[in-house]
Design a protein around this motif. Sequence first.
Motif, PDB file in Angstrom:
ATOM      1  N   LEU A  87       0.826  -1.213   0.000  1.00 23.23           N
ATOM      2  CA  LEU A  87       0.000   0.000   0.000  1.00 23.23           C
ATOM      3  C   LEU A  87       0.859   1.261   0.000  1.00 23.23           C
ATOM      4  CD1 LEU A  87      -2.907  -0.957   2.476  1.00 23.23           C
ATOM      5  CD2 LEU A  87      -2.932  -1.014  -0.033  1.00 23.23           C
ATOM      6  N   GLY A  88       2.000   1.185  -0.625  1.00 21.13           N
ATOM      7  CA  GLY A  88       2.866   2.358  -0.737  1.00 21.13           C
ATOM      8  C   GLY A  88       2.295   3.391  -1.692  1.00 21.13           C
ATOM      9  N   ALA A  89       2.883   4.586  -1.678  1.00 13.04           N
ATOM     10  CA  ALA A  89       2.364   5.676  -2.507  1.00 13.04           C
ATOM     11  C   ALA A  89       3.465   6.429  -3.237  1.00 13.04           C
ATOM     12  CB  ALA A  89       1.554   6.644  -1.653  1.00 13.04           C
ATOM     13  N   SER A  90       4.628   5.794  -3.409  1.00 12.97           N
ATOM     14  CA  SER A  90       5.748   6.483  -4.052  1.00 12.97           C
ATOM     15  C   SER A  90       5.426   6.888  -5.480  1.00 12.97           C
ATOM     16  CB  SER A  90       6.993   5.588  -4.034  1.00 12.97           C
ATOM     17  OG  SER A  90       7.421   5.328  -2.719  1.00 12.97           O
ATOM     18  N   SER A  91       4.689   6.063  -6.196  1.00  9.45           N
ATOM     19  CA  SER A  91       4.393   6.378  -7.593  1.00  9.45           C
ATOM     20  C   SER A  91       3.553   7.632  -7.728  1.00  9.45           C
ATOM     21  CB  SER A  91       3.676   5.191  -8.259  1.00  9.45           C
ATOM     22  OG  SER A  91       4.528   4.075  -8.363  1.00  9.45           O
ATOM     23  N   PHE A  92       2.730   7.906  -6.711  1.00  8.46           N
ATOM     24  CA  PHE A  92       1.899   9.106  -6.782  1.00  8.46           C
ATOM     25  C   PHE A  92       2.737  10.355  -6.574  1.00  8.46           C
ATOM     26  CE2 PHE A  92      -1.280  12.229  -5.490  1.00  8.46           C
ATOM     27  CZ  PHE A  92      -2.228  12.044  -6.491  1.00  8.46           C
ATOM     28  N   VAL A  93       3.590  10.357  -5.551  1.00  2.91           N
ATOM     29  CA  VAL A  93       4.370  11.571  -5.274  1.00  2.91           C
ATOM     30  C   VAL A  93       5.461  11.779  -6.311  1.00  2.91           C
ATOM     31  CG1 VAL A  93       3.852  11.483  -2.823  1.00  2.91           C
ATOM     32  CG2 VAL A  93       5.929  10.399  -3.649  1.00  2.91           C
ATOM     33  N   ASP A  94       5.814  10.744  -7.070  1.00  2.29           N
ATOM     34  CA  ASP A  94       6.795  10.879  -8.147  1.00  2.29           C
ATOM     35  C   ASP A  94       6.139  11.029  -9.513  1.00  2.29           C
ATOM     36  OD1 ASP A  94       8.930  10.671  -6.381  1.00  2.29           O
ATOM     37  OD2 ASP A  94       9.058   8.484  -6.574  1.00  2.29           O
ATOM     38  N   HIS A  95       4.814  11.046  -9.545  1.00  2.00           N
ATOM     39  CA  HIS A  95       4.092  11.197 -10.801  1.00  2.00           C
ATOM     40  C   HIS A  95       4.478  12.529 -11.455  1.00  2.00           C
ATOM     41  CE1 HIS A  95       0.585  12.091 -13.401  1.00  2.00           C
ATOM     42  NE2 HIS A  95       0.458  10.768 -13.488  1.00  2.00           N
ATOM     43  N   PRO A  96       4.676  12.560 -12.780  1.00  2.00           N
ATOM     44  CA  PRO A  96       5.175  13.788 -13.415  1.00  2.00           C
ATOM     45  C   PRO A  96       4.294  15.011 -13.219  1.00  2.00           C
ATOM     46  CG  PRO A  96       4.477  12.151 -15.051  1.00  2.00           C
ATOM     47  CD  PRO A  96       4.541  11.465 -13.741  1.00  2.00           C
ATOM     48  N   VAL A  97       2.988  14.818 -13.013  1.00  2.00           N
ATOM     49  CA  VAL A  97       2.105  15.958 -12.758  1.00  2.00           C
ATOM     50  C   VAL A  97       1.842  16.117 -11.268  1.00  2.00           C
ATOM     51  CG1 VAL A  97      -0.127  17.026 -13.243  1.00  2.00           C
ATOM     52  CG2 VAL A  97       1.022  15.675 -15.011  1.00  2.00           C
ATOM     53  N   ALA A  98       1.457  15.058 -10.599  1.00  2.00           N
ATOM     54  CA  ALA A  98       1.129  15.150  -9.175  1.00  2.00           C
ATOM     55  C   ALA A  98       2.294  15.684  -8.355  1.00  2.00           C
ATOM     56  CB  ALA A  98       0.699  13.781  -8.643  1.00  2.00           C
ATOM     57  N   SER A  99       3.517  15.326  -8.717  1.00  2.00           N
ATOM     58  CA  SER A  99       4.687  15.753  -7.943  1.00  2.00           C
ATOM     59  C   SER A  99       4.841  17.268  -7.909  1.00  2.00           C
ATOM     60  CB  SER A  99       5.952  15.127  -8.522  1.00  2.00           C
ATOM     61  OG  SER A  99       6.170  15.546  -9.863  1.00  2.00           O
ATOM     62  N   ARG A 100       4.272  17.969  -8.857  1.00  2.00           N
ATOM     63  CA  ARG A 100       4.393  19.428  -8.891  1.00  2.00           C
ATOM     64  C   ARG A 100       3.666  20.088  -7.726  1.00  2.00           C
ATOM     65  NH1 ARG A 100       2.443  21.566 -14.538  1.00  2.00           N
ATOM     66  NH2 ARG A 100       3.422  23.471 -13.715  1.00  2.00           N
ATOM     67  N   TYR A 101       2.767  19.358  -7.080  1.00  2.00           N
ATOM     68  CA  TYR A 101       1.961  19.917  -5.999  1.00  2.00           C
ATOM     69  C   TYR A 101       2.532  19.606  -4.606  1.00  2.00           C
ATOM     70  CZ  TYR A 101      -1.545  20.610  -9.658  1.00  2.00           C
ATOM     71  OH  TYR A 101      -2.200  20.998 -10.801  1.00  2.00           O
TER      72      TYR A 101
END
Length: 295
Positions: free
Chosen positions: A109-123
């Motif tokens: 249930l990790g979330a690294s892919s979300f915070v490293d997402h090319p768009v989501a990471s900008r926030y």
Amino acid sequence: MTPQRFRHFVAIDWSGAAGERHKGIAVALCDAGGEAPQLVRPDHVWSRTDVLDYLGWDLPPDSLVGMDLGIALPFADCSAFFPGWGDSPPTARALWAMVDRICEDDAHLGASSFVDHPVASRYFRRHGGREGDLFQQPGALHRRGRLRVTEGRQAALGCTPYSNFNLVGAAQVGKSSLTGMRLLHHLRGTVPVWPVEPLPTSGSAIVEIYTTIAAIAAGRRAGRSKMREAGELNAALAKLGSHPIDSVKPLDDHRCDALLTSAWLRKVSDRPELWRPGGLTDEIARTEGWTFGAV
């Protein structure tokens, strides 16, 4: 809300850290009497999927479950979770689904892919001085990061809330919140999450908790809310009308947080004003959610 609506009270100190098992996860349980809360599986090192299984299969009937995480991201200040992003979801439940979909290959249930997402990471503000160019928003109310409406109420109680978009520092809750959203998505249709979903007239429910609120109610100062030994925990439990714990097992701040907050949920769950806090609109309930006890 009437007295004894719930028969069991569960508090979960959660963790968003990388890896499978975490000493930072603790689960405590008490019943509707005045007996001392107890740790659930005290010799076990929990994983996030263990907690998911417990909530889905082993939760005692009519449980009020408090989870120490943010159930959503800020929305009201900018009328969106991710202003300017066409894929920004419209509700908390849609946000949970989005995080889980992007992170479907992240184990535990990790979330690294979300915070490293090319768009989501900008926030997000991430480690290594990586602050996204959209972490600060023109319409946001707080220069130190966007906060939800309920986090403003937390601050009024003496707490020091952090933006769920902040992933840096010991006090950050962003990682816990994102991993928790994946768990909540997997629980859909099993245990409702107030106030994103209506409180059922019977059965169990999940609420967001901030353990410092419970500590303040037990006579602790916000800056000294953390406890690590039985003497100070028992003094706080007594303030909540609970019997003392008698376990000699080692305690840490995570276990103390869970034990105390379980007893606090039991003491305050029948207070109507906690279920109808000022400022909680239908729109905020659907999008940002709320912290139980933040009035």
